[in-house]
Scaffold this motif. Sequence first.
Motif, PDB file in Angstrom:
ATOM      1  N   PRO A 270       0.822  -1.230   0.000  1.00 43.11           N
ATOM      2  CA  PRO A 270       0.000   0.000   0.000  1.00 43.11           C
ATOM      3  C   PRO A 270       0.846   1.266   0.000  1.00 43.11           C
ATOM      4  O   PRO A 270       0.359   2.340  -0.304  1.00 43.11           O
ATOM      5  CB  PRO A 270      -0.805  -0.103   1.299  1.00 43.11           C
ATOM      6  N   ASP A 271       2.128   1.148   0.326  1.00 40.65           N
ATOM      7  CA  ASP A 271       3.022   2.311   0.383  1.00 40.65           C
ATOM      8  C   ASP A 271       3.921   2.405  -0.849  1.00 40.65           C
ATOM      9  O   ASP A 271       5.014   2.989  -0.792  1.00 40.65           O
ATOM     10  CB  ASP A 271       3.898   2.216   1.643  1.00 40.65           C
ATOM     11  N   TYR A 272       3.470   1.840  -1.932  1.00 37.30           N
ATOM     12  CA  TYR A 272       4.298   1.695  -3.141  1.00 37.30           C
ATOM     13  C   TYR A 272       4.939   3.015  -3.580  1.00 37.30           C
ATOM     14  O   TYR A 272       6.130   3.072  -3.841  1.00 37.30           O
ATOM     15  CB  TYR A 272       3.399   1.162  -4.253  1.00 37.30           C
ATOM     16  N   HIS A 273       4.154   4.083  -3.629  1.00 36.38           N
ATOM     17  CA  HIS A 273       4.705   5.358  -4.101  1.00 36.38           C
ATOM     18  C   HIS A 273       5.581   6.012  -3.055  1.00 36.38           C
ATOM     19  O   HIS A 273       6.610   6.610  -3.371  1.00 36.38           O
ATOM     20  CB  HIS A 273       3.568   6.314  -4.492  1.00 36.38           C
ATOM     21  N   ARG A 274       5.158   5.899  -1.810  1.00 32.08           N
ATOM     22  CA  ARG A 274       5.933   6.516  -0.719  1.00 32.08           C
ATOM     23  C   ARG A 274       7.303   5.838  -0.624  1.00 32.08           C
ATOM     24  O   ARG A 274       8.329   6.479  -0.502  1.00 32.08           O
ATOM     25  CB  ARG A 274       5.152   6.344   0.579  1.00 32.08           C
ATOM     26  N   ARG A 275       7.289   4.506  -0.713  1.00 28.32           N
ATOM     27  CA  ARG A 275       8.546   3.751  -0.633  1.00 28.32           C
ATOM     28  C   ARG A 275       9.461   4.114  -1.812  1.00 28.32           C
ATOM     29  O   ARG A 275      10.659   4.306  -1.666  1.00 28.32           O
ATOM     30  CB  ARG A 275       8.235   2.249  -0.665  1.00 28.32           C
ATOM     31  N   ASP A 276       8.877   4.222  -2.994  1.00 28.44           N
ATOM     32  CA  ASP A 276       9.645   4.543  -4.199  1.00 28.44           C
ATOM     33  C   ASP A 276      10.305   5.920  -4.060  1.00 28.44           C
ATOM     34  O   ASP A 276      11.473   6.105  -4.414  1.00 28.44           O
ATOM     35  CB  ASP A 276       8.687   4.509  -5.403  1.00 28.44           C
ATOM     36  N   LEU A 277       9.555   6.875  -3.487  1.00 30.21           N
ATOM     37  CA  LEU A 277      10.118   8.223  -3.306  1.00 30.21           C
ATOM     38  C   LEU A 277      11.267   8.174  -2.298  1.00 30.21           C
ATOM     39  O   LEU A 277      12.356   8.723  -2.529  1.00 30.21           O
ATOM     40  CB  LEU A 277       9.018   9.170  -2.819  1.00 30.21           C
ATOM     41  N   PHE A 278      11.032   7.489  -1.193  1.00 31.97           N
ATOM     42  CA  PHE A 278      12.038   7.364  -0.133  1.00 31.97           C
ATOM     43  C   PHE A 278      13.295   6.675  -0.684  1.00 31.97           C
ATOM     44  O   PHE A 278      14.418   7.174  -0.526  1.00 31.97           O
ATOM     45  CB  PHE A 278      11.430   6.537   1.013  1.00 31.97           C
ATOM     46  N   GLU A 279      13.096   5.550  -1.374  1.00 37.34           N
ATOM     47  CA  GLU A 279      14.261   4.788  -1.849  1.00 37.34           C
ATOM     48  C   GLU A 279      15.012   5.542  -2.935  1.00 37.34           C
ATOM     49  O   GLU A 279      16.237   5.546  -2.962  1.00 37.34           O
ATOM     50  CB  GLU A 279      13.818   3.409  -2.363  1.00 37.34           C
ATOM     51  N   SER A 280      14.283   6.196  -3.828  1.00 39.20           N
ATOM     52  CA  SER A 280      14.988   6.868  -4.928  1.00 39.20           C
ATOM     53  C   SER A 280      15.808   8.043  -4.388  1.00 39.20           C
ATOM     54  O   SER A 280      16.947   8.255  -4.808  1.00 39.20           O
ATOM     55  CB  SER A 280      14.038   7.299  -6.039  1.00 39.20           C
ATOM     56  N   ILE A 281      15.259   8.770  -3.431  1.00 39.38           N
ATOM     57  CA  ILE A 281      16.027   9.899  -2.876  1.00 39.38           C
ATOM     58  C   ILE A 281      17.228   9.357  -2.094  1.00 39.38           C
ATOM     59  O   ILE A 281      18.349   9.863  -2.223  1.00 39.38           O
ATOM     60  CB  ILE A 281      15.128  10.799  -2.005  1.00 39.38           C
ATOM     61  N   ASN A 282      17.013   8.283  -1.346  1.00 34.60           N
ATOM     62  CA  ASN A 282      18.124   7.739  -0.560  1.00 34.60           C
ATOM     63  C   ASN A 282      19.254   7.193  -1.414  1.00 34.60           C
ATOM     64  O   ASN A 282      20.405   7.199  -0.998  1.00 34.60           O
ATOM     65  CB  ASN A 282      17.630   6.641   0.382  1.00 34.60           C
ATOM     66  N   ARG A 283      18.933   6.710  -2.630  1.00 31.81           N
ATOM     67  CA  ARG A 283      20.041   6.203  -3.453  1.00 31.81           C
ATOM     68  C   ARG A 283      20.608   7.293  -4.361  1.00 31.81           C
ATOM     69  O   ARG A 283      21.432   7.040  -5.224  1.00 31.81           O
ATOM     70  CB  ARG A 283      19.642   4.947  -4.221  1.00 31.81           C
ATOM     71  N   GLY A 284      20.142   8.524  -4.174  1.00 29.53           N
ATOM     72  CA  GLY A 284      20.717   9.652  -4.911  1.00 29.53           C
ATOM     73  C   GLY A 284      20.093   9.866  -6.273  1.00 29.53           C
ATOM     74  O   GLY A 284      20.576  10.652  -7.082  1.00 29.53           O
ATOM     75  N   ASP A 285      19.000   9.157  -6.530  1.00 30.07           N
ATOM     76  CA  ASP A 285      18.272   9.268  -7.796  1.00 30.07           C
ATOM     77  C   ASP A 285      17.210  10.339  -7.599  1.00 30.07           C
ATOM     78  O   ASP A 285      16.035  10.032  -7.402  1.00 30.07           O
ATOM     79  CB  ASP A 285      17.559   7.919  -7.984  1.00 30.07           C
ATOM     80  N   PHE A 286      17.601  11.606  -7.619  1.00 30.23           N
ATOM     81  CA  PHE A 286      16.689  12.659  -7.172  1.00 30.23           C
ATOM     82  C   PHE A 286      15.605  12.952  -8.212  1.00 30.23           C
ATOM     83  O   PHE A 286      15.917  13.219  -9.377  1.00 30.23           O
ATOM     84  CB  PHE A 286      17.468  13.952  -6.887  1.00 30.23           C
ATOM     85  N   PRO A 287      14.354  12.944  -7.800  1.00 36.72           N
ATOM     86  CA  PRO A 287      13.282  13.301  -8.736  1.00 36.72           C
ATOM     87  C   PRO A 287      13.418  14.754  -9.203  1.00 36.72           C
ATOM     88  O   PRO A 287      13.757  15.628  -8.392  1.00 36.72           O
ATOM     89  CB  PRO A 287      12.010  13.144  -7.887  1.00 36.72           C
ATOM     90  N   GLU A 288      13.169  14.968 -10.473  1.00 38.94           N
ATOM     91  CA  GLU A 288      13.318  16.325 -11.027  1.00 38.94           C
ATOM     92  C   GLU A 288      12.131  16.665 -11.921  1.00 38.94           C
ATOM     93  O   GLU A 288      11.622  15.806 -12.638  1.00 38.94           O
ATOM     94  CB  GLU A 288      14.577  16.405 -11.897  1.00 38.94           C
ATOM     95  N   TRP A 289      11.744  17.906 -11.866  1.00 38.63           N
ATOM     96  CA  TRP A 289      10.703  18.426 -12.773  1.00 38.63           C
ATOM     97  C   TRP A 289      11.174  19.755 -13.347  1.00 38.63           C
ATOM     98  O   TRP A 289      11.838  20.542 -12.658  1.00 38.63           O
ATOM     99  CB  TRP A 289       9.401  18.709 -12.011  1.00 38.63           C
ATOM    100  N   GLU A 290      10.794  20.012 -14.593  1.00 40.61           N
ATOM    101  CA  GLU A 290      11.006  21.347 -15.156  1.00 40.61           C
ATOM    102  C   GLU A 290       9.766  22.179 -14.862  1.00 40.61           C
ATOM    103  O   GLU A 290       8.641  21.659 -14.909  1.00 40.61           O
ATOM    104  CB  GLU A 290      11.201  21.250 -16.658  1.00 40.61           C
ATOM    105  N   LEU A 291       9.983  23.464 -14.560  1.00 48.73           N
ATOM    106  CA  LEU A 291       8.836  24.364 -14.392  1.00 48.73           C
ATOM    107  C   LEU A 291       8.572  25.049 -15.724  1.00 48.73           C
ATOM    108  O   LEU A 291       9.491  25.634 -16.326  1.00 48.73           O
ATOM    109  CB  LEU A 291       9.106  25.424 -13.316  1.00 48.73           C
ATOM    110  N   GLY A 292       7.337  24.957 -16.182  1.00 46.88           N
ATOM    111  CA  GLY A 292       6.964  25.613 -17.429  1.00 46.88           C
ATOM    112  C   GLY A 292       5.872  26.633 -17.177  1.00 46.88           C
ATOM    113  O   GLY A 292       5.099  26.509 -16.215  1.00 46.88           O
ATOM    114  N   VAL A 293       5.815  27.653 -18.024  1.00 49.50           N
ATOM    115  CA  VAL A 293       4.750  28.645 -17.899  1.00 49.50           C
ATOM    116  C   VAL A 293       4.078  28.844 -19.260  1.00 49.50           C
ATOM    117  O   VAL A 293       4.743  28.834 -20.290  1.00 49.50           O
ATOM    118  CB  VAL A 293       5.280  30.017 -17.390  1.00 49.50           C
TER     119      VAL A 293
END
Length: 695
Positions: A270-293
């Motif tokens: 049930p924590d699939y997304h939360r775990r994925d966010l936690f694990e990816s940040i911990n392994r240095g795979d930082f989530p990134e987004w571009e800001l567009g207008v």
Amino acid sequence: MKKKIDHTDPANKMNTTQGNGGETHQDAGQEVPTLTTQQGVAIADNQNSLTVGSRGPTLLEDFVLREKINHFDHERIPERIVHARGSAAHGYFELSESLAEYTTANILTEVGKQTPLFTRISTVAGSKGSKDTPRDVRGFAVKFYTDQGNWDLVGNNMPIFFIQDAMKFPDLVHAVKPEPDRGYPQAASAHDTFWDFVSLSPETMHNVIWLMSDRALPRSLRMIEGFGIHSYRLINKEGKSTFVRFHWKPVLGVQSTTWDEAVKISGADPDYHRRDLFESINRGDFPEWELGVQLFSEQEAAQFPFDHLDATKLIPEELVPVKIVGKMVLNRYPDNFFAETEQVAFCPSHLPPGIDFSNDPLLQGRLFSYLDTQLSRLGSPNFAQIPINAPKCPFANMQRDGHMQMQVPKSRVAYEPQSLDPSMPRESEKRGFHSYSESLDDGVKGRVRADKFADHYSQPRMFYQSQTAPEQAHIASAYAFELGKVDTAHVRTRMLGHLRHIDEDLAARVADALGMELPEPPTAAAPIQEMPTSDALQTIGRTPHTLKGRQIAILVAPGSKRSEIEKYQQAAKDQGASVKIIAPGREAVLDDGTRIQSDERVAGAPSAMFDAVVSIIMPEQAKKLAKDSSTLDWFTDAYGHCKAIAYCGATDQYILSKLPIEKDAFITPLTELDNFIKNAKTRLWQREPKVRDLA
Ligand code: HEM
């Protein structure tokens, strides 16, 4: 009498003893901090309450016990009325292109400047303890701690909203939440009250079709778009206003799961997304987004075939291109979930000078709602002082007292104007927030919606017609699933009528799947326009062919070849994927006599959780696993979910050949490593009609 315990568990670095009842006592000694009460008094025994004799009554005098239980009793606070379940991370925003021509907000004018931020991504309908993968909109809220005050961009992963006027928000939320008499369903829109409300509110049709699309089933929080939705204003030095719509574009692209995967994942994790966010940040795979207008003037807006103040309308990127101006990186998971993720309080009315609101009636209502709800959720008007909410720039005002006041203001003065204390703050005409001086002379007071808001079908039609064939099938199937859960026949019929306005083929597919007749469509309040299709609205069509951010599972068992495992592990990692080792147990001895730790047991990690699977097992183990239904499901589902599979000889002989799996180009022997890596970068959607009877 306490007995010494003697073993090598790291817990016993502390001086560990056993009490009379066998309970464990760990003493702080010199190295470890001492446990104290809230008053700082050291606690001698954290295991036993103060009693008269070892079997007698407990004494009221026991302040250690009372304080501990009392605090515990009050640990829970009300959850958010909506968006209760969320995960968050710290990070920064860096501007790459100045918008100085349009705004005075420093965050949008100083190129290269990094602004700290906190981003919370949430589901909408479910409770805090629900699951990560329901079919739902995802909230996408960003708090920028700018040097001119906090800016909260409180958006969603869909560019439009269900309703046009804040007046309807409580009705929408009551309709989607568990039905009040029976208390279910949790975190689901597939029930009568939701479809009753939306089928009587044609303005919801656009957001509802997005909800039925793959966008409502994100593969990862790192793979969703974000939208500020409403038009806001940017105000420049001369006081000139330009309308703006904000977009977040994930660097990993938009990726989704199938409905069948989402259902299976919600059971397994049930924590699939939360775990994925936690694990990816911990392994240095930082989530990134571009800001567009998307920037446009009042005059340009007047030419749009819809009203941009209507939050149920998106502005096609083909009409107003999205200009990328910077990026957000999430690089630190919160230290404490409650203190940060739970206590953060976003509010669309938090804006720095240079950004302003539009008259969108949905936005205007939101400006009231958030502070109001947070007062009861967080319990005191001082919640802005909680570290996660406080600005990081200097701030000072005359607001005083209240529950949980954390500051100790000095001075005899708490008012303004005043002449007694020159150290106290005053307003600043130059640096202060100025609202755009909009002329509103010709307004007539009344409860009335703009005529231009009346077109409820053209954009959902554009959305559906812009999708690839597999996405259209998923949408039709989602409507059939959801309406199939609706017991009231006239609600289903009403919805089929709306679908005819959106797309006749879609309506026919859904009616057919439900075994129902198509009704006459309702009267449309405005003519339905044929808008050009927009590729930007697709998911599958735009999914990048890459292993970056994806996860590969390697099934191993006792005796598996270490060299093969490492070859596949390395190849996946070289392409930016992460790897999880799955085995019948949590440890296994490999062919070279070494022991491997698995990340998950196969019974607890269905293949739905991964993007591609590899099986490296020896014949004896394959024979055993062929009798295990979770292992058989593992392969059948990887096939059914259109994923790449790499198999060894034993897997083929004892498992795959016994399953209803038709070998295609995505199912390769271990020897074809390069092919597997290529296949794992995408999904074989062509396989889907063979494995799933979609509407
Ligand atoms: C464009 C439409 C909307 C969007 C994008 C939106 C987005 C969000 C998001 C992302 C959150 C969660 C914030 C967090 O992570 O803490 C949230 C919470 C909330 N929203 Fe909205 N919302 C919208 C419309 C509305 C409207 C119309 C109302 C009320 C009139 C409303 C009332 C609330 C409330 C009361 C909360 C809970 C806030 C809290 O407890 O901190 N929202 N919304």
